[in-house]
Scaffold this active site. Structure first.
Site, short mmCIF file in Angstrom:
data_model
loop_
_atom_site.label_atom_id
_atom_site.label_comp_id
_atom_site.label_asym_id
_atom_site.label_seq_id
_atom_site.Cartn_x
_atom_site.Cartn_y
_atom_site.Cartn_z
CG PHE A 131 104.34 -33.98 30.56
CD1 PHE A 131 103.69 -33.73 31.76
CD2 PHE A 131 105.18 -33.01 30.03
CE1 PHE A 131 103.89 -32.52 32.43
CE2 PHE A 131 105.39 -31.81 30.71
CZ PHE A 131 104.74 -31.56 31.90
CG ASP A 216 103.83 -32.66 23.08
OD1 ASP A 216 104.94 -32.15 22.79
OD2 ASP A 216 103.31 -32.56 24.21
CE LYS A 246 110.96 -30.43 28.15
NZ LYS A 246 109.61 -30.98 28.13
C1 PLP Z 1 108.28 -30.48 28.53
C2 PLP Z 1 107.13 -30.89 27.71
C3 PLP Z 1 106.01 -30.06 27.51
C4 PLP Z 1 105.85 -28.74 28.23
O1 PLP Z 1 106.84 -27.83 27.91
P1 PLP Z 1 107.07 -26.54 28.84
O2 PLP Z 1 108.12 -25.76 28.11
O3 PLP Z 1 107.51 -27.03 30.18
O4 PLP Z 1 105.78 -25.81 28.91
C5 PLP Z 1 105.01 -30.49 26.66
N1 PLP Z 1 105.09 -31.67 26.04
C6 PLP Z 1 106.14 -32.51 26.20
C7 PLP Z 1 106.19 -33.79 25.45
C8 PLP Z 1 107.19 -32.15 27.04
O5 PLP Z 1 108.21 -32.98 27.24
#
Ligand code: PLP
Length: 400
Positions: A131, A216, A246
């Site tokens: 994700f 990521d 986050k």
């Molecule tokens: C939550 C998340 C995103 C996206 O972040 P947003 O602040 O919702 O745009 C991207 N990569 C990972 C691994 C995530 O958990």
């Protein structure tokens, strides 16, 4: 619960009205308390309304909110310096969210090769179950069909491979690859940590093929796994680019992209920008969060709490409810259980009957991500509540 008729129907929250938070506790409008072990999806690093963060935000709010990047924003260089000193990186670009941070890693990777005259290198290799956020590039990088459906043709150059399929990766690595993007611990996909030797292998493979490695760490970074960044558990596994968000803002919107000097320097004036990114409020809170995330002592407590919590979960999985739980998943305080009963049921019963807030993830996993300063006692309470949930489901299954 007020009506939501003027909101996009993208979400369907339960009829609870939270009005206040303190540490790992949330209070609703009836005065009921809930134990929060999902923290706004791995965001509230120090819990709700941490006094240091409230102070940093309000002090800054009384001075200066927003300038845009037309001007030098107070706090940007200081926070960038701190994150670079604590990581592989030399350059930082501040944004507001995870998706934006991911988006810039992808743009930067392609631009890096373009600058070197290697314009054919546009391929971005990602993995199933990943994700990376909800912007166009992010949904194309993760390739989840649910998030792509109905939004037109896929962007060119994005490829997904099965998680852990080394042979498929060898085949796909050619001289058109710009970058490989991976979460060192898959969050959304089911709390799947990538083994250290795989990250090291990826690093080597990318070097051999002249491709960049992107992590990521939007969810697994910011101290979540017991180190500032999840990949820092391993030697020789550093990326060229990383996306963070986050937890780094502790609840205030903050995301950023970091890169090595060689990669970051290609993003010259005109290549990218953000109006809000790196605003003075976000920088003030980000610096206050880093007071904790940058302190080695902070991780001693975190790792001891995480180990104890994990042991409690293991006990539940192996001894008490092996018929309902397949095993423990995740790392540090990004942890959960892969279940044999529906994860949604467990989450709902936990919330409605035990006032215990948890999340779900792919692969029938329940996901927990409490504040990193959660206490041993709060973790014990969480284990008790979870135990109560499984006991209730077990007895309902018997009588039902
Ligand atoms: C939550 C998340 C995103 C996206 O972040 P947003 O602040 O919702 O745009 C991207 N990569 C990972 C691994 C995530 O958990």
């Amino acid at each position: 619960m007020s009506t939501r008729e003027n909101l996009f129907p993208t979400y369907a929250p339960p009829p609870i009205n939270f009005v206040k938070g303190e540490g790992v506790w949330l209070t609703d409008d009836r005065g009921d308390k809930y134990l929060d072990f999902i923290s706004g999806i791995s965001v509230n690093t120090l819990g709700h309304a941490h006094p240091d963060l409230v102070k940093a935000l309000t002090v800054q709010a009384n001075k200066l909110w927003h300038l845009s990047n037309m001007f030098d924003v107070p706090g940007q260089q200081e926070l960038a310096d701190k994150y670079c000193s604590a990581s592989f990186a030399d350059r930082v670009f501040f944004a507001n969210s995870g998706s934006e941070a991911v988006e810039l890693t992808l743009k930067t990777a392609r631009r890096y090769h373009y600058d070197r005259g290697d314009e054919k290198r546009i391929k971005i290799i990602g993995f199933d179950g990943s994700f990376h956020g909800r912007t166009y590039a992010a949904v194309n990088a993760s390739g989840n069909p649910k998030y792509l459906k109905g939004f037109g043709p896929r962007l060119p150059g994005y490829v997904q491979l099965p998680f852990g399929d080394h042979d498929a990766l060898q085949v796909e690595m050619d001289d058109t690859v710009a970058a490989v993007i991976i979460e060192p611990v898959q969050g959304e996909g089911g709390l799947r940590p990538v083994p250290g030797q795989c990250l090291q292998g990826l690093r080597k493979l990318c070097d051999e093929h002249g491709a960049l490695l992107i992590y990521d760490e939007v969810q697994c970074g910011a101290g979540r796994t017991g180190k500032l960044f999840a990949h820092q558990w391993f030697e020789n596994a550093q990326p060229d680019l990383i996306a963070c968000a986050k937890g780094v803002g502790g609840g205030f919107p903050l995301g950023f992209t970091m890169a090595t000097e060689a990669v970051g320097k290609v993003m010259v004036p005109g290549t990218h920008g953000s109006t809000y990114g790196g605003n003075a409020l976000a920088m003030a809170v980000g610096l206050a969060v880093f007071e904790y995330l940058g302190d080695p002592e902070f991780y001693k407590h975190l790792n001891s709490v995480a180990a104890e919590f994990e042991a409690g979960l293991e006990n539940m999985a192996q001894q008490k409810y092996p018929d309902m739980i397949e095993g423990v998943r995740g790392k540090g305080l990004l942890i959960g259980l892969k279940l044999k009963v529906p994860n949604m049921d467990v989450r709902t019963i936990a919330r409605d009957d035990h006032h215990f807030l948890i999340g779900t993830a792919g692969d029938n996993v329940i996901r927990m991500a409490p504040a990193l300063n959660v206490t041993h006692d709060e973790c014990k309470q969480a284990l008790t509540k979870l135990d109560d949930v499984f006991a209730q489901m077990k007895s309902a299954a018997k009588t039902g």
